[in-house]
Design an enzyme around this catalytic site. Structure first.
Site, mmCIF file in Angstrom:
data_model
loop_
_atom_site.group_PDB
_atom_site.id
_atom_site.type_symbol
_atom_site.label_atom_id
_atom_site.label_comp_id
_atom_site.label_asym_id
_atom_site.label_seq_id
_atom_site.Cartn_x
_atom_site.Cartn_y
_atom_site.Cartn_z
ATOM 1 N N THR A 41 82.640 75.317 118.582
ATOM 2 C CA THR A 41 81.924 74.064 118.375
ATOM 3 C C THR A 41 82.020 73.152 119.589
ATOM 4 O O THR A 41 81.018 72.602 120.058
ATOM 5 C CB THR A 41 82.488 73.326 117.143
ATOM 6 O OG1 THR A 41 82.181 74.087 115.971
ATOM 7 C CG2 THR A 41 81.883 71.936 116.996
ATOM 8 N N GLY A 180 78.424 57.326 108.103
ATOM 9 C CA GLY A 180 79.758 57.575 108.643
ATOM 10 C C GLY A 180 79.983 56.859 109.953
ATOM 11 O O GLY A 180 79.277 57.105 110.932
ATOM 12 N N GLY A 182 82.577 57.062 111.959
ATOM 13 C CA GLY A 182 83.651 57.702 112.699
ATOM 14 C C GLY A 182 83.212 58.073 114.106
ATOM 15 O O GLY A 182 82.164 57.626 114.594
ATOM 16 N N HIS A 444 95.929 48.562 143.066
ATOM 17 C CA HIS A 444 95.021 47.424 142.864
ATOM 18 C C HIS A 444 93.830 47.570 143.803
ATOM 19 O O HIS A 444 93.995 47.886 144.975
ATOM 20 C CB HIS A 444 95.751 46.116 143.184
ATOM 21 C CG HIS A 444 94.850 44.916 143.140
ATOM 22 N ND1 HIS A 444 94.437 44.349 141.967
ATOM 23 C CD2 HIS A 444 94.266 44.192 144.140
ATOM 24 C CE1 HIS A 444 93.644 43.309 142.240
ATOM 25 N NE2 HIS A 444 93.536 43.210 143.554
#
Length: 466
Positions: A41, A180, A182, A444
């Site tokens: 999948t 849904g 999610g 940074h």
């Protein structure tokens, strides 16, 4: 009949990684896959194609909404060529699955195409182009999962669809209704909202991403509402009906009122369920629980001592990287090693923009366990790098033990959080304190500075840049 030290049924991230590790450890290895491409999948209709579409749609949104503020002017209208976008997605998938073919050959792993099912605990029949049978001393079940639905919904895979169909639509929906809130629904919802579709998300719980930190849910909900998505929380879907090219969804809100939604597509994304169809597990003495999951012990061993199971087909989070860890774990266990997996330190990621990522305990879990903790939080908008790129939504939150200062959970939403979460996983693997992280130099300007600042905030509330 061919004989092997180990055979793996299923070639998703868990299965193919298990096969590679078994081969590395000197085992004669076979892998069985019912489809014509490897990768399961994740590589074919999940992680990889969805990220390709998220990337393409993100570029389109940047071009149409943000290029101008950067001083980039594009003459004429910017248009979406959905066919080409889907074609690129498929090219990415093909390249990735082809890479798995290469890895199988490189590691001398025999690949069988067909449906693998148990004849008994050491023999597997393979129904494919050529029916055959192989023998293996040990077997790993890695058959993964399939999309779930609700009992009253008929998935026609044309207008009422799953994530599989949503990844290869031939048109941009006018109005996509998503059942849904999610990970899957939000990621694909963002793809099609960016491309111009009206999007309505219907969620049964009172917030999206209900298993994640409440602050992350609230922040991402704001982002979706800002993008003019209709976020219908605390709505219980009652029916889904298709009439020609129209889909009608009825849902009950928390007041008990029935609300009707009309769209041209309905994406059902209510989770996934273990896939064991055709496995014939009982023939091998392998027990399944009432949720359809393969039962395993702490060694991921099934009720048949020579058979193991990993990934979505067993209990736990349905995550590709969790399956990979389990694949390596089982291979090394079979080789007599003593590997370990700390399930608390397997991160979860949502690849929307901003990205959402978390590892460890949430505040709700710590409260439920009566653990005293402190919180350090830092907003992305206070970062120079975030302002430079325009990605100012989100924050990093660090939860640390109130007494020992050990980091117990890290929750973040913002640019590049899918990558930033790895820093938290490493820190927690070595049981770092918030002060440990705060005293480490972070380059940074970077997004990673938000992790350092959140750690400073958790350490005597001394963040520097807020």
């Amino acid at each position: 009949m061919k004989s092997y030290d180990v055979a793996i049924i299923g070639s998703g991230p868990g299965g193919y990684v298990a096969a590679i590790r078994c081969a590395q450890l000197g085992m004669k290895t076979a892998i069985i896959e019912k489809y014509s491409t490897l990768g399961g999948t994740c590589l074919n209709v999940g992680c990889i194609p969805s990220k390709a579409l998220l990337s393409s749609s993100h570029h389109y949104e940047e071009a149409t909404k943000h290029f101008e503020e950067h001083g980039i002017e594009i003459p004429g209208d910017i248009k979406v060529n959905l066919e080409k976008m889907i074609g690129r997605k498929q090219a990415v998938v093909d390249q990735t699955t082809g890479g798995i073919d290469f890895l199988m050959k490189k590691n001398n792993i025999d690949v069988f195409e067909g449906l693998g099912s148990f004849k008994d605990a050491t023999h597997i029949t393979i129904e494919g182009k050529d029916a055959q049978e192989i023998e293996a001393k040990k077997i790993i079940i890695a058959t993964g999962s399939k999309p779930s639905t609700l009992p009253f919904i008929t998935l026609d895979k044309e207008r009422v669809i799953t994530s599989t169909e949503a990844l290869k639509l031939k048109e941009i929906p006018k109005h996509m209704i998503i059942i849904g809130g999610g990970v899957i629904g939000l990621e694909l919802g963002q793809v099609y909202r960016r491309l111009g579709a009206e999007v309505t998300v219907i969620e049964y719980m009172d917030r999206i991403l209900p298993t994640m930190d409440a602050g992350l849910s609230k922040e991402l909900n704001k982002v979706f509402k800002k993008a003019k998505c209709n976020m219908m929380l605390s709505h219980k879907v009652q029916s889904v009906e298709r009439h020609g090219d129209e889909v009608i969804v009825k849902a009950e809100n928390k007041k008990g009122e029935v609300v009707e939604f009309k769209g041209d597509y309905c994406l059902v994304s209510v989770g996934r369920k273990p896939y064991t169809a055709g496995l014939n597990a009982e023939a091998a003495g392998v027990k399944l629980n009432d949720k359809g999951q393969v039962e395993v012990n702490e060694h991921l061993q099934t009720s048949a001592s020579n058979i193991y199971a990993i990934g979505d087909v067993i209990k736990g989070a349905m995550l590709a990287h969790k399956a990979e860890e389990e694949g390596v774990f089982v291979a090394e266990t079979m080789a007599g090693q003593k590997p370990h997996i700390d399930y608390n330190l397997i991160p979860g990621v949502v690849y929307t923009w901003p990205e959402v990522a978390a590892v460890g305990k949430t505040e709700d879990q710590l409260k439920a366990d009566n653990v005293e903790y402190k919180v350090g939080q830092f907003p992305f908008r206070a970062l120079g790098r975030a302002r430079a790129s325009g990605d100012i939504d989100g924050f990093v939150k660090i939860l640390a033990d109130k007494t020992t200062d050990e980091v117990l959970g890290v929750h973040m939403i913002g640019a590049r959080c899918a990558d930033l979460i790895a820093e938290a996983v490493v820190a927690m693997e070595f049981r770092a304190s918030a002060e440990d992280i705060s005293r480490m130099s972070h380059a940074h300007p970077t997004f990673a500075e938000a992790v350092k600042e959140a750690a400073l905030a958790a350490t005597e509330d001394r963040a520097l840049h807020v």
